[in-house]
Write a protein that holds these residues in place. Sequence first.
Motif, short mmCIF file in Angstrom:
data_model
loop_
_atom_site.label_atom_id
_atom_site.label_comp_id
_atom_site.label_asym_id
_atom_site.label_seq_id
_atom_site.Cartn_x
_atom_site.Cartn_y
_atom_site.Cartn_z
N GLN A 370 0.82 -1.21 0.00
CA GLN A 370 0.00 0.00 0.00
C GLN A 370 0.85 1.25 0.00
N GLU A 371 1.96 1.22 0.74
CA GLU A 371 2.85 2.38 0.77
C GLU A 371 3.49 2.63 -0.59
N ILE A 372 3.78 1.56 -1.33
CA ILE A 372 4.39 1.70 -2.66
C ILE A 372 3.38 2.24 -3.66
N PHE A 373 2.16 1.70 -3.64
CA PHE A 373 1.15 2.08 -4.62
C PHE A 373 0.35 3.31 -4.20
N GLY A 374 0.26 3.56 -2.92
CA GLY A 374 -0.62 4.60 -2.41
C GLY A 374 -1.90 3.97 -1.91
N ALA A 375 -2.46 4.53 -0.84
CA ALA A 375 -3.63 3.93 -0.20
C ALA A 375 -4.81 3.82 -1.15
N GLU A 376 -5.01 4.81 -2.02
CA GLU A 376 -6.16 4.80 -2.92
C GLU A 376 -6.02 3.78 -4.04
N ALA A 377 -4.79 3.36 -4.32
CA ALA A 377 -4.53 2.46 -5.46
C ALA A 377 -4.61 0.99 -5.09
N MET A 378 -4.94 0.66 -3.84
CA MET A 378 -5.24 -0.73 -3.48
C MET A 378 -6.70 -0.79 -3.08
N VAL A 379 -7.46 -1.68 -3.75
CA VAL A 379 -8.89 -1.79 -3.48
C VAL A 379 -9.26 -3.25 -3.27
N PRO A 380 -10.33 -3.52 -2.51
CA PRO A 380 -10.78 -4.90 -2.32
C PRO A 380 -11.55 -5.40 -3.54
N MET A 381 -11.63 -6.71 -3.69
CA MET A 381 -12.34 -7.30 -4.82
C MET A 381 -13.82 -7.43 -4.49
N THR A 382 -14.48 -6.27 -4.38
CA THR A 382 -15.92 -6.17 -4.22
C THR A 382 -16.42 -5.21 -5.27
N LEU A 383 -17.75 -5.15 -5.45
CA LEU A 383 -18.31 -4.23 -6.43
C LEU A 383 -17.93 -2.80 -6.10
N GLU A 384 -18.04 -2.45 -4.82
CA GLU A 384 -17.66 -1.10 -4.40
C GLU A 384 -16.18 -0.85 -4.61
#
Length: 395
Positions: A370-384
């Motif tokens: 997450q620190e490498i990609f940025g917090a916004e650039a990691m997302v869970p595999m859900t519709l949202e």
Amino acid sequence: MFLPFFDQLRQHKVPVSMREFLAFLDGMAAGLATYDVDAFYYLARTSMVKDERNIDKFDRAFAAAFSGLENISLDDVMEAVDIPHEWLEKMAEKHLTPEEKAEIEAAGGFDKLMETLRKRLEEQKGRHQGGNKWVGTAGTSPFGAYGYNPEGVRIGQNESRHQRAVKVWDKREFKNLDDTVELGTRNIKVALKRLRRWARDGANDELDLGGTIRATAEHGYLDVKTRPERRNAVKVLLFLDVGGSMDPHIKTVEELFSAAKAEFKHLEYFYFHNCLYEGVWRDKRRRWTEQLDTMEVLRTYGPDYKCIFVGDASMSPYEIAYPGGANEHWNAEAGSVWLSRAREQWNSNLWINPIPEKYWPYTQSIKMVQEIFGAEAMVPMTLEGLSRGMKTLTR
């Protein structure tokens, strides 16, 4: 009277405001849903659900508030509820065939049905299994659960077996719309459609309706015009983590891959294990004999590609932070170096994690990625999560 229902909506995380709840009460006061269960349900849903992703949550809250007959005694139910004759007749019109209504009329109608139910409640003590007279289960009694009777009243059963009960309160028809559930191929396609950039290419194989109308009007005869079909011009690079801790997520990843192949014309994909290193592969069965040089991939695909990593990011922190940290081979450079190179080459990037988001803080390697990609650039595999990720990629 309806405050417990409002509390259930809040507990099930349906974002309902007091203004919406008051609008629902105004509708009830105006008589919009008097003695009509379907009208009551739709009035409540229309008043208090503003996003289709919350319909399933609403259904669960509705069931919790109004379907808990199995948790109270049948005597209490019948004493508390005075069911009007008009309501029963309306329900008969909606839910029974002419043949079934004839059967009930032959037995004395709904008045006879409810009168019989009250008498049997007075006579019966305890649960009755099978049979065709008492309030029980697994029989043909008109009252009870897990049995069959065409004019029956369902009591104390969490699902329908014959679809013949007068009213089913807890049927969930919108489960797949819930934005917190794991995705299937259909919902993944819906989410990926947000990542689009239309362009016309290929042969003229699509009717140009506007052009045909204009040409026909100008020339005085039917002049059919065609044009290239519009296609999604977005270019996507997909890096898929396989093996080890990803094995439980194989089905979900396969669904994502299938949806991506159907949605994106320009899609390239590669496999890796745990973290990106100096080699990737196209065929996971030949991961040791037919590896591709990651640096060559970086040079081949330009910055106009959207880069998506799919993996649980769950590994030893050494695999990310140190040379030689990989668990299957000696890596001359740390995984973080290769991840940073990928992000520099493809500025529009995303990491999709099948691990539920609430568990991320407890895994050190996930926090490092997450620190490498940025917090916004990691997302869970859900519709949202995917919807959020597609917005990130379009910025």
